[in-house]
Write a protein that holds these residues in place. Structure first.
Motif, mmCIF file in Angstrom:
data_model
loop_
_atom_site.group_PDB
_atom_site.id
_atom_site.type_symbol
_atom_site.label_atom_id
_atom_site.label_comp_id
_atom_site.label_asym_id
_atom_site.label_seq_id
_atom_site.Cartn_x
_atom_site.Cartn_y
_atom_site.Cartn_z
ATOM 1 N N TYR A 30 0.928 -1.143 -0.161
ATOM 2 C CA TYR A 30 0.049 -0.023 0.052
ATOM 3 C C TYR A 30 0.769 1.438 -0.075
ATOM 4 O O TYR A 30 0.632 2.133 -0.910
ATOM 5 C CB TYR A 30 -0.985 0.057 1.120
ATOM 6 N N VAL A 31 2.036 1.171 0.590
ATOM 7 C CA VAL A 31 2.662 2.483 1.113
ATOM 8 C C VAL A 31 3.496 2.557 -0.390
ATOM 9 O O VAL A 31 3.689 3.822 -0.568
ATOM 10 C CB VAL A 31 3.839 2.184 2.295
ATOM 11 N N PHE A 32 4.055 1.633 -0.992
ATOM 12 C CA PHE A 32 4.797 1.846 -2.110
ATOM 13 C C PHE A 32 4.047 1.963 -3.342
ATOM 14 O O PHE A 32 4.483 2.252 -4.479
ATOM 15 C CB PHE A 32 5.868 0.655 -2.477
ATOM 16 N N ARG A 33 2.519 1.766 -3.310
ATOM 17 C CA ARG A 33 1.692 1.484 -4.629
ATOM 18 C C ARG A 33 1.881 2.924 -5.219
ATOM 19 O O ARG A 33 2.026 2.868 -6.419
ATOM 20 C CB ARG A 33 0.396 1.191 -4.000
ATOM 21 N N GLY A 34 1.633 3.957 -4.373
ATOM 22 C CA GLY A 34 1.353 5.341 -5.225
ATOM 23 C C GLY A 34 2.829 5.695 -5.233
ATOM 24 O O GLY A 34 2.631 7.236 -5.871
ATOM 25 N N GLY A 35 3.723 5.278 -5.186
ATOM 26 C CA GLY A 35 5.193 5.916 -5.385
ATOM 27 C C GLY A 35 5.566 6.570 -4.137
ATOM 28 O O GLY A 35 4.852 6.787 -3.138
ATOM 29 N N MET A 36 6.771 6.730 -3.767
ATOM 30 C CA MET A 36 7.395 7.597 -2.832
ATOM 31 C C MET A 36 7.989 8.414 -3.124
ATOM 32 O O MET A 36 9.195 8.570 -3.643
ATOM 33 C CB MET A 36 7.942 6.401 -2.041
ATOM 34 N N PRO A 37 7.723 9.743 -3.089
ATOM 35 C CA PRO A 37 8.507 11.034 -3.409
ATOM 36 C C PRO A 37 9.660 11.246 -2.574
ATOM 37 O O PRO A 37 9.670 10.942 -1.497
ATOM 38 C CB PRO A 37 7.407 12.185 -3.304
ATOM 39 N N GLU A 38 10.624 11.824 -3.274
ATOM 40 C CA GLU A 38 11.938 12.391 -2.369
ATOM 41 C C GLU A 38 11.435 13.208 -1.221
ATOM 42 O O GLU A 38 10.355 13.904 -1.539
ATOM 43 C CB GLU A 38 12.875 13.159 -3.254
ATOM 44 N N GLY A 39 11.828 13.015 -0.122
ATOM 45 C CA GLY A 39 11.464 13.885 1.129
ATOM 46 C C GLY A 39 10.396 13.314 2.053
ATOM 47 O O GLY A 39 10.189 13.590 2.975
ATOM 48 N N THR A 40 10.062 12.106 1.625
ATOM 49 C CA THR A 40 9.208 11.243 2.423
ATOM 50 C C THR A 40 9.821 10.561 3.420
ATOM 51 O O THR A 40 11.123 10.562 3.699
ATOM 52 C CB THR A 40 8.709 10.115 1.822
#
Length: 75
Positions: A30-40
């Motif tokens: 779930y966490v990685f599904r939408g992508g993980m932008p820099e700064g997360t």
């Protein structure tokens, strides 16, 4: 270069981990599904039996995203 036998062992270990911890792997998906932008910020707390919890965190950098992508390509 990674040996094919080692890849098979890693895949078997990954599958066993997913079977043993389905809620955690669903959470990660779930966490990685939408992508993980820099700064997360990723924060994790570890509680060992009989000890106080300890928490650490990291702020995701571009180099981390590249590592995540390369690990994703292994699966």
């Amino acid at each position: 270069m990674i040996k094919p036998g080692n890849i098979m062992k890693m895949m078997a270990a990954k599958n066993k981990f997913q079977a043993n911890h389905p809620k955690f792997t669903a959470f990660l998906s779930y966490v990685f599904r939408g992508g993980m932008p820099e700064g997360t910020v990723i924060e994790i707390t570890v509680t060992k039996p009989g000890e106080e919890p300890i928490t650490g965190n990291l702020k995701v950098m571009q180099e981390d995203l590249e590592l995540f992508d390369s690990l994703k390509d292994l699966s």
